[in-house]
Design a protein around this motif. Structure first.
Motif, PDB file in Angstrom:
ATOM      1  N   GLY A   1       6.323 -10.867 -23.175  1.00 51.72           N
ATOM      2  CA  GLY A   1       5.268 -11.121 -21.888  1.00 51.72           C
ATOM      3  C   GLY A   1       3.906 -11.721 -22.573  1.00 51.72           C
ATOM      4  N   GLU A   2       3.855 -12.177 -23.735  1.00 48.27           N
ATOM      5  CA  GLU A   2       2.724 -12.758 -24.401  1.00 48.27           C
ATOM      6  C   GLU A   2       2.428 -14.099 -23.977  1.00 48.27           C
ATOM      7  OE1 GLU A   2       0.095 -11.413 -25.836  1.00 48.27           O
ATOM      8  OE2 GLU A   2       0.936  -9.459 -26.267  1.00 48.27           O
ATOM      9  N   GLU A   3       1.116 -14.526 -24.005  1.00 49.59           N
ATOM     10  CA  GLU A   3       0.727 -15.997 -23.664  1.00 49.59           C
ATOM     11  C   GLU A   3       0.563 -16.718 -25.012  1.00 49.59           C
ATOM     12  OE1 GLU A   3      -2.964 -16.418 -23.901  1.00 49.59           O
ATOM     13  OE2 GLU A   3      -2.577 -14.342 -24.835  1.00 49.59           O
ATOM     14  N   ASN A   4       0.223 -17.794 -24.827  1.00 46.09           N
ATOM     15  CA  ASN A   4      -0.367 -18.798 -26.013  1.00 46.09           C
ATOM     16  C   ASN A   4       0.957 -19.222 -26.977  1.00 46.09           C
ATOM     17  OD1 ASN A   4      -2.722 -19.973 -27.347  1.00 46.09           O
ATOM     18  ND2 ASN A   4      -3.647 -17.903 -26.346  1.00 46.09           N
ATOM     19  N   SER A   5       1.915 -19.537 -26.337  1.00 44.15           N
ATOM     20  CA  SER A   5       3.119 -20.086 -27.367  1.00 44.15           C
ATOM     21  C   SER A   5       2.651 -21.288 -27.826  1.00 44.15           C
ATOM     22  CB  SER A   5       4.251 -20.117 -26.265  1.00 44.15           C
ATOM     23  OG  SER A   5       3.955 -20.779 -25.240  1.00 44.15           O
TER      24      SER A   5
ATOM     25  N   LEU B   1       7.169 -14.640 -30.280  1.00 49.80           N
ATOM     26  CA  LEU B   1       6.061 -14.176 -29.551  1.00 49.80           C
ATOM     27  C   LEU B   1       6.362 -12.731 -28.821  1.00 49.80           C
ATOM     28  CD1 LEU B   1       3.597 -15.884 -28.648  1.00 49.80           C
ATOM     29  CD2 LEU B   1       4.786 -16.333 -26.422  1.00 49.80           C
TER      30      LEU B   1
ATOM     31  N   GLY C   1       5.988 -27.741 -20.652  1.00 58.46           N
ATOM     32  CA  GLY C   1       4.677 -27.014 -20.479  1.00 58.46           C
ATOM     33  C   GLY C   1       3.965 -26.997 -21.729  1.00 58.46           C
ATOM     34  N   CYS C   2       3.252 -26.002 -21.956  1.00 55.84           N
ATOM     35  CA  CYS C   2       2.270 -25.905 -23.080  1.00 55.84           C
ATOM     36  C   CYS C   2       3.072 -25.748 -24.320  1.00 55.84           C
ATOM     37  CB  CYS C   2       1.854 -24.364 -22.746  1.00 55.84           C
ATOM     38  SG  CYS C   2       0.500 -23.941 -24.122  1.00 55.84           S
TER      39      CYS C   2
ATOM     40  N   MET D   1      -5.095 -14.993 -27.934  1.00 61.66           N
ATOM     41  CA  MET D   1      -6.291 -14.753 -27.433  1.00 61.66           C
ATOM     42  C   MET D   1      -6.643 -13.292 -27.601  1.00 61.66           C
ATOM     43  SD  MET D   1      -7.233 -17.765 -26.423  1.00 61.66           S
ATOM     44  CE  MET D   1      -8.481 -17.721 -25.451  1.00 61.66           C
TER      45      MET D   1
ATOM     46  N   GLU E   1      -5.769 -13.449 -19.772  1.00 60.56           N
ATOM     47  CA  GLU E   1      -5.637 -14.797 -20.327  1.00 60.56           C
ATOM     48  C   GLU E   1      -6.847 -14.860 -21.559  1.00 60.56           C
ATOM     49  OE1 GLU E   1      -3.744 -17.719 -19.801  1.00 60.56           O
ATOM     50  OE2 GLU E   1      -2.739 -17.201 -17.616  1.00 60.56           O
ATOM     51  N   GLY E   2      -7.549 -13.800 -21.478  1.00 58.41           N
ATOM     52  CA  GLY E   2      -8.625 -13.901 -22.787  1.00 58.41           C
ATOM     53  C   GLY E   2      -9.976 -14.741 -22.412  1.00 58.41           C
TER      54      GLY E   2
ATOM     55  N   ALA F   1      -0.791  -8.273 -20.108  1.00 51.46           N
ATOM     56  CA  ALA F   1       0.302  -9.262 -19.971  1.00 51.46           C
ATOM     57  C   ALA F   1      -0.272 -10.608 -19.272  1.00 51.46           C
ATOM     58  CB  ALA F   1       1.665  -8.730 -19.207  1.00 51.46           C
TER      59      ALA F   1
ATOM     60  N   ASP G   1       9.570 -18.381 -27.763  1.00 57.48           N
ATOM     61  CA  ASP G   1       9.794 -17.676 -26.491  1.00 57.48           C
ATOM     62  C   ASP G   1      11.065 -17.063 -26.437  1.00 57.48           C
ATOM     63  OD1 ASP G   1       8.095 -17.230 -24.516  1.00 57.48           O
ATOM     64  OD2 ASP G   1       8.919 -18.672 -23.127  1.00 57.48           O
TER      65      ASP G   1
END
Lengths: 287, 290
Positions: B137-141, B134, B173-174, B58, B95-96, B92, B37
């Motif tokens: 603003g992306e997810e799935n870190s 990453l 977290g994740c 995703m 969540e796919g 952003a 991140d």
């Protein structure tokens, strides 16, 4: 008015500044402080609220009605997160809570209507108060990974009971990925906290990218201000980014912070500084 | 081979300062930066990138507006509020999950590949480094962290190294879960503040959850000696190995500003001496265990 206080990098002073800002503004305006750093909420240390109520934060979690399930495997196929394993040899559908994002796709696609959802607790929402300041805190349970969903729920709750002219201060999680985006999306204005080091600048650039992408008005507070790293100031000037405030790098502030004291508790002057800062933000938002 | 992650719960405690120095001190190792991140380790270790790969997160939903009948089903079923009233997917927020894709009655939604970041295999003066970043603003870190750990392990096995030194992300977290899963040892870096204590308690719970034996370091310990003592007692009570304290030393900030690991910045700094001792303690402990 909703103000999000965020930063790319952790440990830049987000919580110190957002709690100081919230407490100062609450002397004059109806104000609520909302701790959206649900992985590590620390606002309570500075606000010291009287806790009024706690309630679970829940997400819908799928369950299987084994009277109807024929182990066809559709739920497993449609789950984009690999959270479901259909063990037909064992007559069992295993659902892994740590992978499930509660999207509902399995329930919607089950041909036998054999799936339903029950609330699953992922954290705790705490309500509190200190004098005129309302306090909300979301706290994620250990080993849960649905940070963004928890933030979304806390944000919704904080909007349920808004007073006239109320100011909401969102204390955001660090970083620049989904949780930070979710916290920033709610704000009318975004305050980015940074520090004059190569780390601070590197992470600030990323955070600025996010905020610009969200099309939000924003400004920067430089915390732990000191000489010797001009690149930060050069960057801010070149990008025409507004510096709202500079907070000096002083051992006295660091020591008081370590004891959970807000800036206005160290020095009364900060109250006026933050009120001025708010007026400046107000002008910019209404511009 | 021992994989050692440096984590902190709270951001800004000096995780990267410690990781960078351990990366210099450990003799035979692969270095990994799992804070995808806000990766900062490269600012100190100055890696030269040899391999660069795209990271796909995703897939994201895309609505073909030409054929869309604007029935509203997708908006109703999306639990992430990712679809605007005019039927545009905010990537952003998407969540796919594919709920809109499976529920669209006229099948005008497709799931598109989404480049969500990059990862690199690099050379530093101190050894091979695997790191990534990453996209904004992306997810799935967590997924990118898992890839970085796998790539680092591949090289660790190939080069028969003794250590993988992992600079971890903040929080619990994740991405942190992804950094810690399957590890036996980790280093928790904390600071003597109320926030530091609060976050350390949460981090300890996470260590217990993963059955990890933690080493604890208090950075800037003399800012609040009372709190340092409290944290020290607390971590020993909780079964951690208390490694030691790094006092507040301006040379640390100086070395950061100059972009160098503190253990090579000045020949005889207090911080260098202490961090070197801390690493020695870890090595001694681990060599007895092997």
């Amino acid at each position: 008015m909703k103000i999000t206080v965020t930063s790319g990098k952790g440990g830049t002073g987000k919580t110190l500044i957002s709690t100081s800002l919230a407490l100062s503004l609450s002397k004059k305006y109806p104000t609520t402080y909302i701790d959206l750093d649900v992985e590590e909420p620390n606002g309570y240390i500075f606000i010291k609220p009287d806790i009024q109520k706690k309630e679970p934060i829940t997400l819908p979690f799928p369950k299987v009605d084994y009277d109807k399930c024929n182990f066809c495997g559709v739920c497993q196929e449609v789950c984009a997160y690999n959270a479901i394993a259909v063990l037909s040899f064992n007559n069992e559908v295993k659902i892994f809570p740590e992978l499930c994002k509660s999207c509902g796709n399995c329930v919607l696609n089950c041909p036998e209507k054999a799936m339903f959802e029950v609330p699953r607790e992922i954290g705790t929402l705490t309500y509190g108060k200190r004098e005129n300041l309302k306090f909300f805190e979301g706290k994620l349970n250990i080993s849960e990974v649905t940070t963004t969903s928890a933030i979304r729920i806390v944000k919704k709750k904080s909007l349920e009971d808004i007073r006239d002219g109320e100011i909401l201060i969102y204390d955001s999680p660090p970083g620049a990925s989904c949780p930070m985006v979710e916290a920033s999306k709610g704000g009318d204005y975004i305050i980015l906290i940074t520090e004059p080091t190569p780390f601070g600048l590197f992470d600030l650039r990323i955070a600025v990218g996010v905020v610009k992408g969200l099309n939000k008005k924003f400004g920067v507070i430089i915390n732990k201000e000191m000489e010797g790293f001009d690149e930060l100031y050069e960057y801010l000037k070149k990008e025409n980014i507004k510096v709202l405030l500079k907070i000096p790098f002083e051992r006295r502030i660091a020591e008081s912070y370590s004891k959970g004291k807000t800036l206005s508790e160290i020095d009364k002057e900060w109250e006026d500084i933050f009120l001025n800062l708010y007026n400046q933000i107000l002008e910019e938002v209404n511009d | 081979m021992i994989e050692l992650a440096i984590v902190s719960g709270k951001g800004g405690t000096g995780k990267t300062t410690v990781s960078a120095s351990f990366s210099v001190l450990a003799k035979n190792k692969i270095i990994a930066d799992c804070d995808v991140d806000a990766p900062d380790l490269h600012l100190l270790l100055k890696p030269k990138v040899n391999i660069k790969k795209d990271f796909f997160g995703m897939k994201k939903a895309y609505i073909n507006k030409d054929s869309c009948i604007e029935c509203g089903v997708c908006i109703d079923v999306c639990r992430f509020d990712a679809i605007s009233p005019d039927y545009v997917v905010d990537t952003a927020l998407c969540e796919g999950c594919e709920v809109c894709f499976t529920q669209c009655p006229v099948k005008v939604i497709e799931m598109r590949e989404n480049k969500a970041g990059e990862y690199f295999v690099s050379e530093t003066p101190y050894g091979k480094m695997v790191h990534g970043i990453l996209g904004v603003g992306e997810e799935n870190s967590g997924k990118l962290v898992a890839i970085i750990r796998n790539v680092a392990r591949y090289y660790a096995q190939k080069e028969k190294v003794d250590y993988i030194i992992v600079d971890g992300p903040p929080g619990i977290g994740c991405p942190v879960n992804s950094t810690l899963s399957g590890l036996k040892y980790a280093v928790g870096v904390t600071e003597p503040t109320e926030s530091g204590l609060s976050d350390l308690e949460r981090l300890m719970e996470l260590f217990h959850h993963f059955k990890i034996k933690p080493f604890i370091i208090i950075n800037k310990s003399d800012l609040n000696p009372e709190m340092s003592e409290k944290i020290k007692r607390k971590s020993i009570e909780e079964g951690a190995i208390f490694l030691g304290e790094i006092p507040f030393d301006p040379v640390v900030v100086e070395s950061l500003k100059m972009g160098k690991p503190v253990v090579i910045y000045e020949k005889d700094s207090k911080a260098k001496k202490i961090i070197t001792e801390l690493w020695k303690k870890i090595e001694d402990y681990l060599s007895r265990k092997i």
